[in-house]
Scaffold this motif. Structure first.
Motif, PDB file in Angstrom:
ATOM      1  N   PRO A  31      25.684  26.699  43.902  1.00 35.82           N
ATOM      2  CA  PRO A  31      24.622  27.517  43.321  1.00 35.82           C
ATOM      3  C   PRO A  31      24.075  28.461  43.961  1.00 35.82           C
ATOM      4  O   PRO A  31      23.737  28.452  45.174  1.00 35.82           O
ATOM      5  CB  PRO A  31      23.702  26.283  42.988  1.00 35.82           C
ATOM      6  N   THR A  65      11.526  25.932  34.002  1.00 33.68           N
ATOM      7  CA  THR A  65      12.419  27.304  34.622  1.00 33.68           C
ATOM      8  C   THR A  65      11.792  27.543  36.116  1.00 33.68           C
ATOM      9  O   THR A  65      10.645  27.497  36.395  1.00 33.68           O
ATOM     10  CB  THR A  65      12.310  28.488  33.885  1.00 33.68           C
ATOM     11  N   GLY A  80      22.696  20.487  40.672  1.00 35.89           N
ATOM     12  CA  GLY A  80      22.938  21.575  41.403  1.00 35.89           C
ATOM     13  C   GLY A  80      22.396  21.081  42.865  1.00 35.89           C
ATOM     14  O   GLY A  80      22.476  21.831  43.776  1.00 35.89           O
ATOM     15  N   ARG A 132      17.137  29.912  37.528  1.00 29.91           N
ATOM     16  CA  ARG A 132      17.911  28.656  37.185  1.00 29.91           C
ATOM     17  C   ARG A 132      16.928  27.868  36.330  1.00 29.91           C
ATOM     18  O   ARG A 132      15.714  28.025  36.352  1.00 29.91           O
ATOM     19  CB  ARG A 132      18.169  27.995  38.468  1.00 29.91           C
ATOM     20  N   LEU A 174      22.739  22.203  34.873  1.00 24.13           N
ATOM     21  CA  LEU A 174      22.270  23.288  35.494  1.00 24.13           C
ATOM     22  C   LEU A 174      22.519  24.449  34.926  1.00 24.13           C
ATOM     23  O   LEU A 174      23.651  24.529  34.661  1.00 24.13           O
ATOM     24  CB  LEU A 174      22.631  23.162  36.926  1.00 24.13           C
ATOM     25  N   THR A 175      21.721  25.307  34.697  1.00 24.40           N
ATOM     26  CA  THR A 175      21.983  26.717  33.951  1.00 24.40           C
ATOM     27  C   THR A 175      21.063  27.714  34.879  1.00 24.40           C
ATOM     28  O   THR A 175      20.324  27.972  35.488  1.00 24.40           O
ATOM     29  CB  THR A 175      21.420  26.826  32.688  1.00 24.40           C
ATOM     30  N   GLU A 176      22.407  28.719  35.212  1.00 21.86           N
ATOM     31  CA  GLU A 176      21.747  30.033  35.979  1.00 21.86           C
ATOM     32  C   GLU A 176      22.186  31.321  35.450  1.00 21.86           C
ATOM     33  O   GLU A 176      23.082  31.485  34.795  1.00 21.86           O
ATOM     34  CB  GLU A 176      22.415  29.949  37.557  1.00 21.86           C
TER      35      GLU A 176
END
Length: 276
Positions: free
Chosen positions: A98, A2, A65, A167, A151-153
């Motif tokens: 992003p 992370t 991203g 992110r 990609l995770t935000e």
């Protein structure tokens, strides 16, 4: 792993939001897995893999991203959209980006989008576009959980602007032997927990109690949403058609440009369509 960073926004030059009742407009959401495009007056016209073919094989110009190949992205856009826009048109282009590392993405995106001969290129944080697509009340703190393919935000919006963000380079496209839905869910929980610990105000707590907004392809995975609901102890609000929410939010900004001019920062479009 992370990545944690609190975004900082330097003051920028102000200019008039372009009033463009007659010109064409394009909303773009370019992810590492899918590219989606919305053309004013025609709606969502593209939802295709983000790939280009410069030679014998396929090349993926956007990865987790990051636009790693601006020229390849330009070739892709020309192939997908060049023949769909009116000849000699100068479209207004709105591109989602992003939240973290957004400056580098915006710079590369502007280079790639030049192939469409734009009259103007404007960018909007993906989380804000998601909130606009959901019709969320931006006058209150809002937590957006955007779980994409790679990609995770997790983003906290306050008055519609990015207040804090986290992110991780992990998403539904990584699901397999070593990556499980629970791992993705736990990564999101860890980011929310980090945000809560570092926030010296009550904004994150208020947003969490209000119920996070869930978007991206991960919102379509019941195994991920169940994990998040159980671990965060709060109901989640999934955006309708969550995988296309970002491009639909960008399209709302196109509608605003076609109906109402306002004064705003160059990379900070108005919060949504406003009546004349």
């Amino acid at each position: 792993m992370t990545v944690v960073r609190r975004p900082r926004h330097a003051p920028g030059r102000h200019r008039t939001w372009p009033l463009c009742r007659q010109c064409s407009g394009v909303a773009l959401d370019m992810g590492s897995a899918r590219t989606r495009a919305w053309i004013a007056g025609r709606g969502l016209i593209l939802d295709v893999p983000t790939v280009t073919f410069p030679g014998a094989g396929a090349v993926y110009p956007i990865q987790r991203g990051t636009i790693v190949d601006a020229q390849g992205t330009a070739r892709m856009l020309d192939r997908l959209l060049g023949h769909r826009l009116p000849r000699f048109s100068r479209p207004l282009v709105v591109v989602t980006a992003p939240v973290l590392d957004g400056f580098a993405y915006r710079t590369q995106a502007r280079t790639a989008v030049e192939v469409l001969r734009p009259r103007s290129v404007l960018t909007v944080p993906s989380a804000r576009a998601v909130a606009l697509a959901a019709g969320a009340d931006l006058s209150r703190p809002l937590l957006v959980l955007d779980i994409g393919a790679h990609l995770t935000e997790v983003v906290l919006l306050v008055d519609g602007a990015v207040f804090d963000a986290r992110r991780t380079a992990l998403g539904t496209g990584d699901l397999g032997d070593s990556t499980t839905p629970d791992r993705i869910g736990e990564a999101v929980v860890d980011m929310v927990t980090s945000m809560l610990r570092q926030d010296r105000t009550s904004l994150t707590v208020d947003a969490l109690g209000r119920g996070p907004l869930l978007a991206g392809g991960g919102a379509l995975r019941p195994d991920i949403t169940r994990h998040l609901t159980g671990r965060l102890h709060t109901p989640l609000k999934a955006v309708p058609a969550p995988h296309t929410a970002a491009v639909r939010g960008a399209a709302k900004l196109l509608e605003a440009a076609h109906s109402h001019p306002s004064t705003t920062g160059a990379d900070d479009p108005p919060p949504g369509p406003r009546p004349c």
